[in-house]
Motif scaffolding. Structure first.
Motif: not given
Length: 443
Positions: A315-325, A435-438
């Motif tokens: 139930d947890v999503y994993y990818t350590p990088l996402i695009k910053n708006p 469900r995250r902390t950036e």
């Protein structure tokens, strides 16, 4: 004795004498042949840089090998890795005779060959026992490759000798040797105090070695900070560590573009058990041929996709990088449903961030907690604060100064993906992403 038996006896004696004579003749012929071989032992092959015979050292050595039949003591040149292992064995055993023969079969100039022999003679080369030879990458498709002799007890970046091997007529030869501190280009740093970085492949290799060591500070030296964000670099470190990736043994780097001011490579990686493979791209640039190369772009999309697919589940999503708006990339950690505690995986990822922050007390980060849309806005506001503070508390326990960290709670107000589908149905995949902390790296 009958008359018939007596008549056959002379014939039997005659045949026996003939067999004895033939055996004696064959024995003497074989003895004579061996004596000739002993009197014609193949001469030792030597390096002839002056070309007294009018032929190059390599041509002369090849001719000697074809005449003397001494070839079994040397690799046949069809396998570049076998050639490199022969060189490493000669260096490790301080076998100057074998090393001289191997260099005679190369296209390396006499000065480089003599310098290598001198270093061996001075006992200044000790190879790493676990991996004395490492393939660096392919410079030209099926024509030119680079290998490294890995040296023990040397500083990082100075712990290898590069051998460029070239293929001609189906055989591989050493084309160039670059020693620690040597420039790989006419305008390189000549002080000998810097790692090899004038050559784009050498810089890419040193960068990846730093990432594998989780040495963020060194890896950052070789990137263009305006193009490659700290988040991207930290994310790559996390991917290598958390994804259990290593560089592929064969052709780990493959040149795609090789021009005076731009180069690009595909980096091939695999899991440490060898069961999964992935790749990512690096683009290197320099303003002109008088300047050093820098890594100008990292394309991690394929590597991130492979990592997410392998880690997917639960139930947890994993990818350590996402695009910053606002531009660039942002590090991100994910949480289980209605949970404010860190998982063992997120703690391992945060350990890498903590090590980066501890290298410089002036480095600062901003943490923002987020939730999905389940529950009231007030409840989710508190939950998002718990998630941001969980990250902060772990970093402080890891010896990061509280003054380096600021937090904010965003609740359900900034979803990365829709919490519900267009049909109005619940969207569990979208909620997992939310469900995250950036983590914003302000350095």
């Amino acid at each position: 004795m009958s008359q018939t038996t007596r008549s056959k006896t002379p014939i039997i004696i005659f045949l026996a004498l003939v067999l004895i004579a033939m055996s004696t003749t064959l024995f003497l012929l074989e003895k004579n042949r061996r004596a000739k071989l002993l009197n014609n032992t193949p001469p030792e092959l030597t390096l002839n840089p002056d070309g007294a015979s009018g032929k190059s050292a390599r041509e002369e050595a090849e001719e000697n090998l074809s005449i003397t039949g001494a070839h079994p003591s040397l690799p046949n040149g069809s396998d570049p890795l076998a050639l490199m292992h022969s060189i490493s064995e000669a260096v490790a055993q301080k076998d100057l005779s074998k090393l001289e023969k191997l260099m005679a079969l190369s296209a390396v100039n006499a000065d480089a060959a003599e310098r290598l022999k001198k270093l061996v003679t001075l006992n200044s080369l000790t190879l790493k026992p676990q991996q004395p030879v490492r393939e660096v990458g392919e410079i030209e498709l099926n024509q030119k490759r680079r290998y490294a002799l890995e040296l023990a007890d040397r500083p990082n970046g100075q712990d290898r000798i590069y051998f460029d091997l070239i293929q001609k007529n189906g055989r591989w030869f050493v084309d160039r040797i670059t020693f620690p501190g040597d420039p790989l280009g006419d305008n390189a740093n000549k002080s000998g105090n810097q790692p090899l970085f004038a050559d784009s492949l050498a810089l890419a290799d040193e960068f990846l070695m730093a990432v594998l060591r989780q040495d963020f500070a060194t890896a950052k030296k070789w990137v263009n900070p305006k193009q490659v964000s700290d988040a991207s670099l930290a994310g790559l470190c996390i991917l290598f560590e958390e994804g259990n990736y290593r560089l592929r043994a064969q052709k780990p780097l493959r040149a795609i573009i090789q021009k005076p001011t731009i180069s690009s490579f595909l980096a091939h990686v695999e899991t440490t058990d060898g069961t999964q493979a992935a790749q990512f791209a690096m683009i290197l640039k320099r303003t002109d041929e008088q300047q050093s190369w820098v890594i100008d772009e990292l394309n991690l999309d394929q590597l991130l996709s492979d990592y997410a697919q392998r880690i997917a589940g639960g139930d947890v999503y994993y990818t350590p990088l996402i695009k910053n708006p606002a531009g660039g990339d942002t590090l991100v950690l994910y949480f289980e449903f209605d949970e404010g505690r860190l998982t063992p995986r997120t703690e391992r990822q945060l350990s890498i961030v903590a090590n980066i922050l501890k290298t410089d007390p002036n480095k600062k980060i901003r943490l923002s907690g987020h939730t999905d849309a389940k529950g009231s806005a007030e409840y989710n506001q508190d939950l998002s604060a718990q998630r941001a503070n969980a990250v902060k508390d772990f970093l402080i326990r890891s010896a990061v100064s509280p003054q380096q960290i600021t937090t904010s709670a965003k609740g359900l107000t900034e979803p990365r993906r829709p919490n519900v589908k267009a049909t109005g149905e619940d969207n569990p995949d979208g909620r997992r992403v939310n469900r995250r902390t950036e983590i914003y790296l302000d350095f």
